[in-house]
Design a protein around this motif. Sequence first.
Motif, mmCIF file in Angstrom:
data_model
loop_
_atom_site.group_PDB
_atom_site.id
_atom_site.type_symbol
_atom_site.label_atom_id
_atom_site.label_comp_id
_atom_site.label_asym_id
_atom_site.label_seq_id
_atom_site.Cartn_x
_atom_site.Cartn_y
_atom_site.Cartn_z
ATOM 1 N N GLU A 1 -1.101 12.002 13.510
ATOM 2 C CA GLU A 1 -1.607 11.133 12.696
ATOM 3 C C GLU A 1 -0.955 9.511 13.124
ATOM 4 O O GLU A 1 -1.755 8.678 12.840
ATOM 5 N N THR B 1 8.387 7.358 4.674
ATOM 6 C CA THR B 1 8.002 6.273 5.492
ATOM 7 C C THR B 1 8.776 5.245 5.557
ATOM 8 O O THR B 1 9.715 5.044 4.743
ATOM 9 N N CYS C 1 0.785 -1.387 0.009
ATOM 10 C CA CYS C 1 -0.010 -0.317 0.159
ATOM 11 C C CYS C 1 0.849 1.121 0.007
ATOM 12 O O CYS C 1 0.305 2.419 0.072
ATOM 13 N N VAL D 1 2.750 2.181 2.382
ATOM 14 C CA VAL D 1 2.883 3.009 3.668
ATOM 15 C C VAL D 1 4.176 2.682 4.245
ATOM 16 O O VAL D 1 4.833 3.657 4.993
ATOM 17 N N TYR E 1 -7.489 0.588 1.216
ATOM 18 C CA TYR E 1 -6.768 -0.169 2.387
ATOM 19 C C TYR E 1 -7.451 -0.217 3.660
ATOM 20 O O TYR E 1 -7.863 0.978 4.062
ATOM 21 N N GLY F 1 -2.301 11.477 0.088
ATOM 22 C CA GLY F 1 -1.660 11.321 1.220
ATOM 23 C C GLY F 1 -0.428 11.639 1.274
ATOM 24 O O GLY F 1 0.282 11.865 2.553
ATOM 25 N N LYS F 2 0.355 11.800 0.225
ATOM 26 C CA LYS F 2 1.833 12.052 0.383
ATOM 27 C C LYS F 2 2.196 13.366 -0.458
ATOM 28 O O LYS F 2 3.104 13.784 -0.662
ATOM 29 N N GLY G 1 -6.558 3.952 13.663
ATOM 30 C CA GLY G 1 -7.508 4.826 14.784
ATOM 31 C C GLY G 1 -8.453 5.653 14.088
ATOM 32 O O GLY G 1 -8.535 5.845 12.726
ATOM 33 N N VAL H 1 -2.203 16.561 0.987
ATOM 34 C CA VAL H 1 -2.566 16.754 2.132
ATOM 35 C C VAL H 1 -1.381 17.284 3.142
ATOM 36 O O VAL H 1 -1.666 17.973 4.206
ATOM 37 N N ASN I 1 -2.641 8.792 16.328
ATOM 38 C CA ASN I 1 -4.133 8.471 16.048
ATOM 39 C C ASN I 1 -4.297 7.186 15.222
ATOM 40 O O ASN I 1 -5.533 6.631 15.326
ATOM 41 N N GLY I 2 -3.322 6.681 14.898
ATOM 42 C CA GLY I 2 -3.334 5.379 13.940
ATOM 43 C C GLY I 2 -3.660 5.787 12.649
ATOM 44 O O GLY I 2 -4.311 4.759 11.986
ATOM 45 N N MET I 3 -3.815 7.033 12.155
ATOM 46 C CA MET I 3 -4.263 7.369 10.887
ATOM 47 C C MET I 3 -3.343 7.245 9.812
ATOM 48 O O MET I 3 -3.437 7.409 8.593
ATOM 49 N N ASP I 4 -1.842 7.109 10.323
ATOM 50 C CA ASP I 4 -0.934 7.205 9.146
ATOM 51 C C ASP I 4 -1.117 6.322 8.086
ATOM 52 O O ASP I 4 -0.974 6.492 7.031
ATOM 53 N N GLY I 5 -1.455 4.961 8.489
ATOM 54 C CA GLY I 5 -1.610 4.114 7.157
ATOM 55 C C GLY I 5 -2.792 4.635 6.209
ATOM 56 O O GLY I 5 -2.544 4.430 5.105
ATOM 57 N N LEU I 6 -3.932 5.042 6.762
ATOM 58 C CA LEU I 6 -5.026 5.577 5.756
ATOM 59 C C LEU I 6 -4.603 6.707 5.069
ATOM 60 O O LEU I 6 -4.880 6.714 3.744
ATOM 61 N N ILE I 7 -3.813 7.693 5.924
ATOM 62 C CA ILE I 7 -3.383 8.981 5.194
ATOM 63 C C ILE I 7 -2.236 8.493 3.783
ATOM 64 O O ILE I 7 -2.574 8.952 2.698
ATOM 65 N N PHE I 8 -1.348 7.791 4.227
ATOM 66 C CA PHE I 8 -0.179 7.435 3.244
ATOM 67 C C PHE I 8 -0.744 6.524 2.022
ATOM 68 O O PHE I 8 -0.048 6.254 0.808
ATOM 69 N N SER I 9 -1.854 5.835 2.285
ATOM 70 C CA SER I 9 -2.323 4.884 1.164
ATOM 71 C C SER I 9 -3.316 5.759 0.322
ATOM 72 O O SER I 9 -3.711 5.223 -0.529
ATOM 73 N N SER I 10 -3.551 6.725 0.600
ATOM 74 C CA SER I 10 -4.812 7.632 -0.179
ATOM 75 C C SER I 10 -4.147 8.440 -1.203
ATOM 76 O O SER I 10 -2.684 8.659 -1.091
ATOM 77 N N ARG J 1 -1.929 4.882 -5.941
ATOM 78 C CA ARG J 1 -2.909 5.075 -4.662
ATOM 79 C C ARG J 1 -4.262 5.515 -5.018
ATOM 80 O O ARG J 1 -5.281 5.193 -4.186
#
Lengths: 290, 403
Positions: free
Chosen positions: B215, B403, A48, A50, A76, B230-231, A82, B234, B218-227, A71
């Motif tokens: 991020e 990352t 993904c 990440v 994902y 996100g890189k 969170g 944002v 909050n555990g949001m890094d995965g969602l942000i970087f895969s969007s 992407r």
Amino acid sequence: MELVIDRLTKQFKNKIAVDRISLTLHEGVYGLLGPNGSGKTTLMRMICGVLKPTSGEVKFNGIDVSREEFRDALGYLPQDFGYYPEFTAYDFLLYLASLKGINKSRAKEKATELLELVSLSDVAKKKIRTFSGGMKQRLGIAQALLNNPKLLVLDEPTAGLDPKERVRFRNLISRLGKDRIVLLSTHIVSDVEYIASVILMMKNGQIIHKGRLEEIIDVIEGKVFECSVDSRTAEHLIANYPIINIREESDKTFLRLVADKTPCETAVAVPAVLEDLYMYYFNKEVKKCE
Amino acid sequence: MSSYLELVKFEYKKILRKRSTIIILVIGILLTAISGVSPLFGYYYVDGKILESHYEGMKKDREYRRGLSGREINRDLLSETIEAYSRVPVANGRYSATEEYQEYARPYSGVFYIISHVYNLNSNTNGVTEMLLLTEENLNKFYDIRQSMVERNIENTTMSPEEKAKSKELSRKVKTPFIYSYTGGYTRFLSQMYVTAILICFICLICISPLFAGEYTNGMDGLIFSSKYGKNKVIRAKLFTGISLTILFSVLLIIASYVTIMTVFGWDGKDAPIQLQYPLSIIPLTMGQVALLYSAIVIFGNILSSSLTMVLSAKLKSPYIVLVIMTALTIIPAFVNVSDSVLWIYHLSNLIPVKMFDINNVISIFSINFPGLTIQPYVLIISFAAVASMALLPLVYRNFKKT
């Protein structure tokens, strides 16, 4: 549609989490099965974009993982993710939609539709901090589908769901796999058994088996036995064979185990299931460690 | 563009929906407002008895000074001041405790303040005695004496000849004669600004430190970087949010401070020369212009502080560690006093955000020489803050993307 993973490796200091994995995936549901620490999540995070691989590459339809176009085609669901506790479920989806480049009116439409799909419509305007673990997981699945992804990566998607929801999502994922690549990891062997068209078994950072359920199970076909034995024999069998199931009966012990040949006189060969294979491989590993 | 603005909107939502942000902001505004008028709390005592409350005293002084407003500071006004102070009996203890001071001299205390600086008197009884000894000639040459005092101060520094020449040239641009005005509101606003600047700095620090690091927590890094965005987008949206929020909070608190202080102390004095408050300053600006310039320095200083916070936030992945480091970087330099004997170290130290907030950077007698260019400290500070902030932003981009 093609996802190509080429000699993908990730090394954390002295530990190799993913070891030169090469795979080519096409439309369908791929179930990634392996114990904790086998490298499933690391592999998925690299797919993904990440996590940056130590070496190797990932390409979807020829587009590198580092590109925005990659992407754009990706959905994902991370394993541990969170939320913004002060956001409502609806706001959260709108935010993720804006991150995915979906315009505002389409995002509203899609958010409403997906909240309905994951049975969260009635709590759409409630703050996420009031949600249970299962509700959060459903919201996570909804966000993964926002951009109608061609490549869907789900890390433990059914964790925290009740049995009814699990069945619903298994069916949903099966349907999604018809015209896209779905890669899901889980500890729940039955999930993979039901929905994955291809199973990938992962151990120590490597894919040790890849194939359809029947092909994979074939490895231990004829090696799964059931027997009811006295306690002394049971102790001997437990110490020497990978045990899949133990059940205490009135004066005997029922055992389901994997063995290359009949482990005792009363043992009867039975058809193998995926869980047998899982236990066969990963129990062996545990015993070696011991 | 619309998707970018949408992302900015959500970044604002993330910050402003936190209850802690609102609480901190409200406390910040209240503290700014209260500390702005805090000198008015309490009483002025003479021999253990209350003479007046500080608020009453301010009102009385304001009326006296308004009575003199619009008058040119010249021989006549200076003579009147000396005449008024000559009625105060020379006695042991505080001359301001005497009835004569209250009745005759107090209305001229603002002019006495200027005289004491220009003629280098001490603002106590001895200062008064010295003032009474000033000759007609001294009074006639008020502006010449002031200018020679300014130039002597410039000569006494370790500036290069070019820098000294520039400072002198600037000092000669100060418009004379000075027209006296009540400037209590501006004086208080300028002296309060340091506290306001530090408050803004901490509010921004608390709100911005989780901008990137949050991020991860909050555990949001995965969602942000895969969007999709996100890189890239944002990150730009977050940078814009960090900088714009800093400007917004700075303007908000400065306005809160300005409005509270001016409402209580009085709005007069915008066009009065800064020399009424800092008689030996070389800057040819009015009170209003200095207030604006000082506000700009505070805003730019805070932008630099916020940019540093964002660099750490993108790198360290924990808002708490960012908060600890930035708090240390803000507080420690405030207690370090750098002497101006080695000027380049002194000027360099003033480029640390908390040091930028000192009023001396606006009114100072220093000029700074670069090859082909001689500038004032406030120009250097604003330019440095702008350039350094711009230079830090790509670092934020790279740190978060990596990352």
